[in-house]
Design an enzyme around this catalytic site. Sequence first.
Site, PDB file in Angstrom:
ATOM      1  N   CYS A 261      -0.755  -3.912  -3.513  1.00  0.00           N
ATOM      2  CA  CYS A 261       1.000  -4.074  -3.156  1.00  0.00           C
ATOM      3  C   CYS A 261       0.172  -5.887  -2.216  1.00  0.00           C
ATOM      4  CB  CYS A 261       1.021  -3.788  -2.394  1.00  0.00           C
ATOM      5  SG  CYS A 261      -0.327  -2.998  -1.044  1.00  0.00           S
TER       6      CYS A 261
ATOM      7  N   ARG B 287      -5.400  -1.938  -2.416  1.00  0.00           N
ATOM      8  CA  ARG B 287      -5.585  -0.865  -2.321  1.00  0.00           C
ATOM      9  C   ARG B 287      -5.726   0.354  -2.996  1.00  0.00           C
ATOM     10  NH1 ARG B 287       0.087  -1.041   1.416  1.00  0.00           N
ATOM     11  NH2 ARG B 287      -1.270   0.732   2.426  1.00  0.00           N
ATOM     12  N   PRO B 288      -7.469   0.564  -3.261  1.00  0.00           N
ATOM     13  CA  PRO B 288      -7.293   1.931  -4.575  1.00  0.00           C
ATOM     14  C   PRO B 288      -7.099   3.014  -4.026  1.00  0.00           C
ATOM     15  CG  PRO B 288      -9.495   0.815  -3.502  1.00  0.00           C
ATOM     16  CD  PRO B 288      -8.826  -0.209  -3.053  1.00  0.00           C
ATOM     17  N   VAL B 289      -7.238   4.203  -4.940  1.00  0.00           N
ATOM     18  CA  VAL B 289      -7.004   5.627  -4.327  1.00  0.00           C
ATOM     19  C   VAL B 289      -8.966   6.565  -4.775  1.00  0.00           C
ATOM     20  CG1 VAL B 289      -4.381   5.254  -4.880  1.00  0.00           C
ATOM     21  CG2 VAL B 289      -6.029   6.157  -6.346  1.00  0.00           C
ATOM     22  N   ASP B 290      -9.558   5.474  -5.067  1.00  0.00           N
ATOM     23  CA  ASP B 290     -10.476   6.273  -5.683  1.00  0.00           C
ATOM     24  C   ASP B 290     -10.578   7.043  -4.011  1.00  0.00           C
ATOM     25  OD1 ASP B 290     -11.013   3.962  -4.100  1.00  0.00           O
ATOM     26  OD2 ASP B 290     -13.218   4.104  -4.024  1.00  0.00           O
TER      27      ASP B 290
ATOM     28  N   ARG C 112      12.339  -1.504   4.970  1.00  0.00           N
ATOM     29  CA  ARG C 112      11.200  -0.784   4.225  1.00  0.00           C
ATOM     30  C   ARG C 112      10.890   0.018   5.989  1.00  0.00           C
ATOM     31  NH1 ARG C 112       6.451  -2.463   2.284  1.00  0.00           N
ATOM     32  NH2 ARG C 112       5.817  -0.541   2.841  1.00  0.00           N
TER      33      ARG C 112
ATOM     34  N   ARG D   9       3.127   2.963  -1.940  1.00  0.00           N
ATOM     35  CA  ARG D   9       2.014   3.832  -2.026  1.00  0.00           C
ATOM     36  C   ARG D   9       2.583   4.922  -1.105  1.00  0.00           C
ATOM     37  NH1 ARG D   9      -3.208   2.133  -2.447  1.00  0.00           N
ATOM     38  NH2 ARG D   9      -4.522   3.356  -0.843  1.00  0.00           N
TER      39      ARG D   9
ATOM     40  N   VAL E 131      -9.639  -4.939   7.328  1.00  0.00           N
ATOM     41  CA  VAL E 131      -8.756  -3.521   7.563  1.00  0.00           C
ATOM     42  C   VAL E 131      -8.390  -4.038   5.455  1.00  0.00           C
ATOM     43  CG1 VAL E 131      -7.628  -1.044   6.793  1.00  0.00           C
ATOM     44  CG2 VAL E 131      -8.245  -2.511   9.336  1.00  0.00           C
TER      45      VAL E 131
ATOM     46  N   ASP F 214      -1.621  -2.802  11.366  1.00  0.00           N
ATOM     47  CA  ASP F 214      -0.131  -2.989  10.891  1.00  0.00           C
ATOM     48  C   ASP F 214       0.595  -4.148  12.513  1.00  0.00           C
ATOM     49  OD1 ASP F 214      -0.442  -1.794   9.246  1.00  0.00           O
ATOM     50  OD2 ASP F 214       0.506  -0.353  10.168  1.00  0.00           O
TER      51      ASP F 214
ATOM     52  N   LYS G   4       7.779   5.934  11.041  1.00  0.00           N
ATOM     53  CA  LYS G   4       7.835   5.723   9.560  1.00  0.00           C
ATOM     54  C   LYS G   4       6.669   6.036   8.926  1.00  0.00           C
ATOM     55  CE  LYS G   4       5.844   1.776   7.105  1.00  0.00           C
ATOM     56  NZ  LYS G   4       5.837   2.345   6.105  1.00  0.00           N
ATOM     57  N   ASN G   5       5.295   5.937   9.340  1.00  0.00           N
ATOM     58  CA  ASN G   5       4.772   6.310   8.289  1.00  0.00           C
ATOM     59  C   ASN G   5       4.722   8.289   8.473  1.00  0.00           C
ATOM     60  OD1 ASN G   5       3.390   4.256   7.337  1.00  0.00           O
ATOM     61  ND2 ASN G   5       1.795   3.127   8.502  1.00  0.00           N
TER      62      ASN G   5
HETATM   63  C1  UD1 Z   1      -1.741   3.560   6.045  1.00  0.00           C
HETATM   64  C2  UD1 Z   1      -0.518   3.438   6.294  1.00  0.00           C
HETATM   65  C3  UD1 Z   1      -0.562   1.317   6.115  1.00  0.00           C
HETATM   66  C4  UD1 Z   1      -1.829   1.208   6.870  1.00  0.00           C
HETATM   67  C5  UD1 Z   1      -3.061   2.308   6.964  1.00  0.00           C
HETATM   68  C6  UD1 Z   1      -4.239   1.261   7.841  1.00  0.00           C
HETATM   69  C7  UD1 Z   1       1.069   4.902   5.459  1.00  0.00           C
HETATM   70  C8  UD1 Z   1       1.780   5.047   4.192  1.00  0.00           C
HETATM   71  N1  UD1 Z   1       0.556   3.472   5.677  1.00  0.00           N
HETATM   72  O1  UD1 Z   1      -2.034   2.829   4.758  1.00  0.00           O
HETATM   73  O2  UD1 Z   1       0.699   1.056   7.166  1.00  0.00           O
HETATM   74  O3  UD1 Z   1      -1.446  -0.133   7.257  1.00  0.00           O
HETATM   75  O4  UD1 Z   1      -2.590   3.094   6.486  1.00  0.00           O
HETATM   76  O5  UD1 Z   1      -3.878   1.603   9.075  1.00  0.00           O
HETATM   77  O6  UD1 Z   1      -0.117   5.369   6.090  1.00  0.00           O
HETATM   78  N2  UD1 Z   1      -9.139   2.402   0.330  1.00  0.00           N
HETATM   79  C9  UD1 Z   1     -10.268   2.377  -0.691  1.00  0.00           C
HETATM   80  N3  UD1 Z   1      -9.798   3.593  -1.265  1.00  0.00           N
HETATM   81  C10 UD1 Z   1      -9.011   4.521  -1.179  1.00  0.00           C
HETATM   82  C11 UD1 Z   1      -8.104   4.624  -0.223  1.00  0.00           C
HETATM   83  C12 UD1 Z   1      -7.865   3.703   0.673  1.00  0.00           C
HETATM   84  O7  UD1 Z   1     -10.898   1.733  -0.760  1.00  0.00           O
HETATM   85  O8  UD1 Z   1      -8.779   5.601  -1.681  1.00  0.00           O
HETATM   86  C13 UD1 Z   1      -9.055   0.835   1.683  1.00  0.00           C
HETATM   87  C14 UD1 Z   1      -7.812   0.368   1.536  1.00  0.00           C
HETATM   88  O9  UD1 Z   1      -8.108  -0.329  -0.074  1.00  0.00           O
HETATM   89  C15 UD1 Z   1      -7.706  -0.086   2.880  1.00  0.00           C
HETATM   90  C16 UD1 Z   1      -8.585   0.561   3.424  1.00  0.00           C
HETATM   91  O10 UD1 Z   1      -9.798   1.159   3.014  1.00  0.00           O
HETATM   92  O11 UD1 Z   1      -8.789  -1.315   2.818  1.00  0.00           O
HETATM   93  C17 UD1 Z   1      -7.955   0.903   4.459  1.00  0.00           C
HETATM   94  O12 UD1 Z   1      -6.558   2.020   3.729  1.00  0.00           O
HETATM   95  P1  UD1 Z   1      -5.580   3.546   3.858  1.00  0.00           P
HETATM   96  O13 UD1 Z   1      -6.479   4.290   6.019  1.00  0.00           O
HETATM   97  O14 UD1 Z   1      -5.899   4.350   2.955  1.00  0.00           O
HETATM   98  O15 UD1 Z   1      -4.214   2.662   4.304  1.00  0.00           O
HETATM   99  P2  UD1 Z   1      -2.451   3.237   3.854  1.00  0.00           P
HETATM  100  O16 UD1 Z   1      -3.375   5.446   3.825  1.00  0.00           O
HETATM  101  O17 UD1 Z   1      -2.772   3.170   2.308  1.00  0.00           O
END
Ligand code: UD1
Length: 461
Positions: free
Chosen positions: A138, A143-146, A423, A114, A353, A331, A44-45
Site C-alpha cells: 500500500c 506490508r508483508p504478512v509473513d 477511510r 488490509r 515503522v 499514525d 477505527k483499528n
Molecule cells: C496496524 C494499524 C495501522 C498502524 C500499524 C502500526 C490496523 C488496521 N492498522 O497496521 O494503522 O499504522 O498497525 O501501528 O490496525 N510486518 C512484517 N510482517 C508481517 C506484519 C508486519 O514485516 O507479517 C511489518 C510491517 O511491514 C511494518 C511493521 O511490521 O513495517 C508494523 O506493521 P504492523 O504492526 O503489522 O501494522 P498493521 O497491523 O498492518
Amino acid sequence: MEGRLINPVSGLPDTKNAPEADSSVLRVWGGHSLRGHVKISGAKNSALVLMTGALLCSEDCRIRNVPRLADVERMAQVLSALGIKIHRNGETLDINAKDFTTSKAPYELVTQLRASFFAIGAILARLGVAQMPLPGGCAIGARPVDLHVRGLQAMGAEVQIEHGICNAHVPGSNRRLKGAKIYLDSPSVGATETLMMAATLADGETILDNAAREPEVVDLANFCNSMGAKITGAGTSTITILGVSKLHSTDYEVIPDRIEAGTFLTAAAITHSELLLSPVIPEHLLPVIAKLQEMGVNIVEEAPNCLRVMPAEVLKAADIQTLPHPGFPTDMQAQFMTLLALADGDSLINETVFENRLQHVAELKRMGANIRVKGNHAIVEGVPLLSGATVTATDLRASAALVLAGLAAQGKTTIQDLHHLDRGYDCLEAKMRNLGAKIERVRVNAEGETVYRYADEAVRV
Ligand code: UD1
C-alpha cells in the site's frame, strides 16, 4: 447546486451516487481559531478487528461505538460476502456468524482493506480452512504478512501462497488449531491480532512473545474475553491464550480513537486554540501528550476521559521517532510533521515503522514547509507561515496532516483524493466546522469551479 447525499450505512457523503464523484475536494480557509468540545468516535483499528473477531462466535455479537467510516463499510462487505449477517443501527453493529460456512474471502474487497486479512485467524479457527487474498502493498510500504503466516503454521495450519491467495487449512479430523509458543520477530499489531483470534478456539495454550502492546490489541482481547475466551497479558509483550471450545454472545463497546483524538489535539495546537475532547483514554495518548507538552502545549485532564488542550505561547521544535506502542505512533507522524513545520527551530522525524511513510512531505512543501528527507528521516526547519495551495492526499493520515496545514495556512487550501480521509475519520469536516473551522466539501469541474456542495453530515457532539 446544493444537496444532501449521505450514505445510510457509512453515514458518509455518498460520493458513489453523486455524479463525477472523484472530483470531490475539501476546501479549507486558514487562520481561524477553533473553540468548543469535540466528541471522539470509536477507534477505527479496534472496530475493524472486533468485526473480524465476531466470526469466532456463532451467537449474536453487538458492537457499540462503531465509527462511520468507509473502511468499516468495506469490512462489513467482506463479512457479508462470507455469509455473515450484519446490521448497522447508528453506531451499533449487530453481527451473527451462525451460518458462516464460506472460507473464501473476496479478492476485490480484501485487497482494498488490509485489516480484512486479519480475519484469516478467525476463519481458520472456526472452519479449519481459509482462502484469503494477500492484501498487497500500500502507499506507506510493502506490508508483508509473513508473521501472520508463520504463526498460523506454528499452530499446525498448512499454508500455501499461490496466485496471490493465501490458502490455509488445518489437517486432521477435528480441524482444530493447536496451541503453540510463538515468538514474533517484530511486534506486529495485525499478526498479534490474527494469532490471538486463531488461538482463542485452539486446542491448548498459546503463548505469543514479543506481542504488540497497542490499546487496540487489548480491546480485541477484552472483546474475546467478553465472549468467554481466556486471554491474559494483552497490553504486555507476552500474551497467553488458553483455547476454549466455543464462544458466546456479547455486547461490547469500542474504545475511543486515540489517533482521532491526537489529530484534534494537534489541530488545537496548530491553530493556537483551546478545545475540550471526550471521550478519550488519556493513557492511550501518553506519547502524543508528552510530545505536545515538550513543544509548549498545555494539556490537562479536565474530568475523567476528558482532556482540555490550551495553546502554547511559542511552539517549540521537537524530535520524533515513531515506534510500536507505547512509543510515538506512526499514525500521528504526518500530523506532527505539519505542526513541526510551524514550530520555532529545527526538528528531526525518524519513521521507523513503515518504509515509505513520508510522501506528505512533497505536499507540505507545496504549502511553504521547509523539510528535507534523507531515507526515513525528515529534517523539518520551522517556518513562520504556510500558504494555502492545492494539494493531494497520499494516504489516510497524510490527508489529516493536510487538513491541519490548511487550518493554519494563509488563504485557501484545496485537498484532493478524499477517499483516503474517508477511510478513517468519522465526519472530520463536520466536527471541524462545528469548532469554527472554515471547511467545506465540494465537487469541482475541470476548471476547479464548484458544481456541487455537500451539506453538513450529522454532527454528534
Ligand atoms: C496496524 C494499524 C495501522 C498502524 C500499524 C502500526 C490496523 C488496521 N492498522 O497496521 O494503522 O499504522 O498497525 O501501528 O490496525 N510486518 C512484517 N510482517 C508481517 C506484519 C508486519 O514485516 O507479517 C511489518 C510491517 O511491514 C511494518 C511493521 O511490521 O513495517 C508494523 O506493521 P504492523 O504492526 O503489522 O501494522 P498493521 O497491523 O498492518
